[in-house]
Design an enzyme around this catalytic site. Sequence first.
Site, PDB file in Angstrom:
ATOM      1  N   CYS A 117      -4.352  -1.212  -1.979  1.00  0.00           N
ATOM      2  CA  CYS A 117      -4.359   0.311  -2.041  1.00  0.00           C
ATOM      3  C   CYS A 117      -5.453   0.636  -3.294  1.00  0.00           C
ATOM      4  CB  CYS A 117      -2.964   0.839  -2.255  1.00  0.00           C
ATOM      5  SG  CYS A 117      -3.097   2.606  -2.837  1.00  0.00           S
ATOM      6  N   ASP A 130       0.911  -1.142   0.017  1.00  0.00           N
ATOM      7  CA  ASP A 130       0.030   0.053  -0.022  1.00  0.00           C
ATOM      8  C   ASP A 130       1.017   1.142  -0.165  1.00  0.00           C
ATOM      9  OD1 ASP A 130      -2.286   1.689   0.167  1.00  0.00           O
ATOM     10  OD2 ASP A 130      -2.196   1.599   2.403  1.00  0.00           O
ATOM     11  N   SER A 131       0.396   2.281  -0.431  1.00  0.00           N
ATOM     12  CA  SER A 131       0.944   3.420  -0.129  1.00  0.00           C
ATOM     13  C   SER A 131       1.379   3.871   1.311  1.00  0.00           C
ATOM     14  CB  SER A 131       0.007   4.795  -0.823  1.00  0.00           C
ATOM     15  OG  SER A 131      -0.953   4.885  -0.120  1.00  0.00           O
ATOM     16  N   CYS A 173     -11.025   3.190  -0.249  1.00  0.00           N
ATOM     17  CA  CYS A 173      -9.597   3.588   0.177  1.00  0.00           C
ATOM     18  C   CYS A 173      -9.360   2.577   1.637  1.00  0.00           C
ATOM     19  CB  CYS A 173      -9.440   5.027   0.540  1.00  0.00           C
ATOM     20  SG  CYS A 173      -7.848   5.253   1.340  1.00  0.00           S
ATOM     21  N   THR A 174      -8.110   1.740   1.600  1.00  0.00           N
ATOM     22  CA  THR A 174      -7.837   1.157   2.576  1.00  0.00           C
ATOM     23  C   THR A 174      -7.557   1.577   3.943  1.00  0.00           C
ATOM     24  OG1 THR A 174      -5.568   0.828   1.754  1.00  0.00           O
ATOM     25  CG2 THR A 174      -7.250  -0.983   1.419  1.00  0.00           C
ATOM     26  N   HIS A 175      -7.642   3.248   3.904  1.00  0.00           N
ATOM     27  CA  HIS A 175      -7.515   3.994   5.165  1.00  0.00           C
ATOM     28  C   HIS A 175      -8.531   4.158   6.064  1.00  0.00           C
ATOM     29  CE1 HIS A 175      -3.277   5.003   3.970  1.00  0.00           C
ATOM     30  NE2 HIS A 175      -3.079   5.643   4.897  1.00  0.00           N
ATOM     31  N   TYR A 192      -0.662   8.655  -2.430  1.00  0.00           N
ATOM     32  CA  TYR A 192      -0.529   8.214  -3.992  1.00  0.00           C
ATOM     33  C   TYR A 192      -1.879   9.093  -4.358  1.00  0.00           C
ATOM     34  CZ  TYR A 192       2.708   4.318  -3.681  1.00  0.00           C
ATOM     35  OH  TYR A 192       3.880   3.588  -3.523  1.00  0.00           O
ATOM     36  N   GLY A 193      -3.059   9.240  -3.843  1.00  0.00           N
ATOM     37  CA  GLY A 193      -4.457   9.399  -4.294  1.00  0.00           C
ATOM     38  C   GLY A 193      -4.236  10.936  -4.953  1.00  0.00           C
ATOM     39  N   GLU A 229      -3.755   9.243   9.005  1.00  0.00           N
ATOM     40  CA  GLU A 229      -2.340   9.310   9.130  1.00  0.00           C
ATOM     41  C   GLU A 229      -1.998  10.305  10.372  1.00  0.00           C
ATOM     42  OE1 GLU A 229       0.219   7.906   7.209  1.00  0.00           O
ATOM     43  OE2 GLU A 229      -1.173   6.452   6.129  1.00  0.00           O
ATOM     44  N   THR A 244      -6.264   3.149  -4.320  1.00  0.00           N
ATOM     45  CA  THR A 244      -5.646   4.017  -5.514  1.00  0.00           C
ATOM     46  C   THR A 244      -4.942   3.345  -6.687  1.00  0.00           C
ATOM     47  OG1 THR A 244      -5.553   5.710  -3.956  1.00  0.00           O
ATOM     48  CG2 THR A 244      -4.405   6.095  -5.857  1.00  0.00           C
TER      49      THR A 244
HETATM   50  N1  DGL Z   1      -4.499   3.420   1.031  1.00  0.00           N
HETATM   51  C1  DGL Z   1      -4.672   4.245   0.000  1.00  0.00           C
HETATM   52  C2  DGL Z   1      -5.726   3.862  -0.855  1.00  0.00           C
HETATM   53  O1  DGL Z   1      -6.244   2.867  -0.655  1.00  0.00           O
HETATM   54  C3  DGL Z   1      -4.407   5.429   0.684  1.00  0.00           C
HETATM   55  C4  DGL Z   1      -4.502   6.645  -0.142  1.00  0.00           C
HETATM   56  C5  DGL Z   1      -3.391   7.377  -0.760  1.00  0.00           C
HETATM   57  O2  DGL Z   1      -2.243   6.866  -0.944  1.00  0.00           O
HETATM   58  O3  DGL Z   1      -3.441   8.433  -1.302  1.00  0.00           O
HETATM   59  O4  DGL Z   1      -6.045   4.712  -1.601  1.00  0.00           O
END
Ligand code: DGL
Length: 271
Positions: free
Chosen positions: A73, A10-11, A185-187, A42-43, A151, A75
Amino acid sequence: MNNDAIGVFDSGVGGLTAVKELNRLLPNEDIIFFGDTARIPYGSRSKETILKYARQDVNFLRHHKIKMIIAACGTVSSTIGSKPLVDDMPFTGVVLPAAQAACGATKNGRIGVIGTPATIRSGSFAKAIKNINPKAAVIGNACPLFVHLVENGYTQRDNKITKLAAEEYLTPIKNEGVDTLIMGCTHYPVIKDIIADFMGENVTLISSGEEAAKYAQVCLMENDMLTESTEKGHNTFYVSDSTELFEENAKHFLCHKVNGEVFSCNLEDLN
Ligand code: DGL
């Protein structure tokens, strides 16, 4: 049978929602996780940059003995579309598993999707849902602040700032009468309570990371690739920024201390 590890990336720490579910479903499997914490988010980046980072993340995992890759992730999964990032081992992102779960859960055919700007821009969740159920109505909305709030630990159920952001992002989706909402989004599962409180008890929330873990379990079973080990599996975590910050943040995702060794790797190694 295959005793190699499952590779997950993941990011950032969001992919731990998939790791947690894998640990629950497949306790004997070893997991190698890579979180690109130095380059999150990343998004908000371009398609080209997201694809470049995704390839580098996969290459990093490939330096280890792995039998499958999960892009945990939203994204990355949305940006690559339906094309897998590898073709010599099983691969899954989060889009198809979450779309399948949402189509199975909805009763009124109205499905909401929340994710990063890149995820919503790609339209990948909507495409995957319509492939399964062409009559479904899909209402998407980008929630650019959520990743930063998570975060930075703004995750308590009564956090005023996160509640306000949720109201702003979720109102247009709630007004459309969805009965199912994909956290694309996994967050986002870390602030699931805030999302659930706003959406109401009649809306089913789908965690894309958890669904990807379930999908991986089925995939390994069908390919006869589960481990033979009867011992508890090991988690090994790699991050591209500080291990201390990762460990601190990871607690919110795992709801306990990080259960495995944590190593830092150089961005220069990610080629
Ligand atoms: N976990 C990423 C996702 O699911 C986090 C978002 C990101 O990196 O912007 O999209």
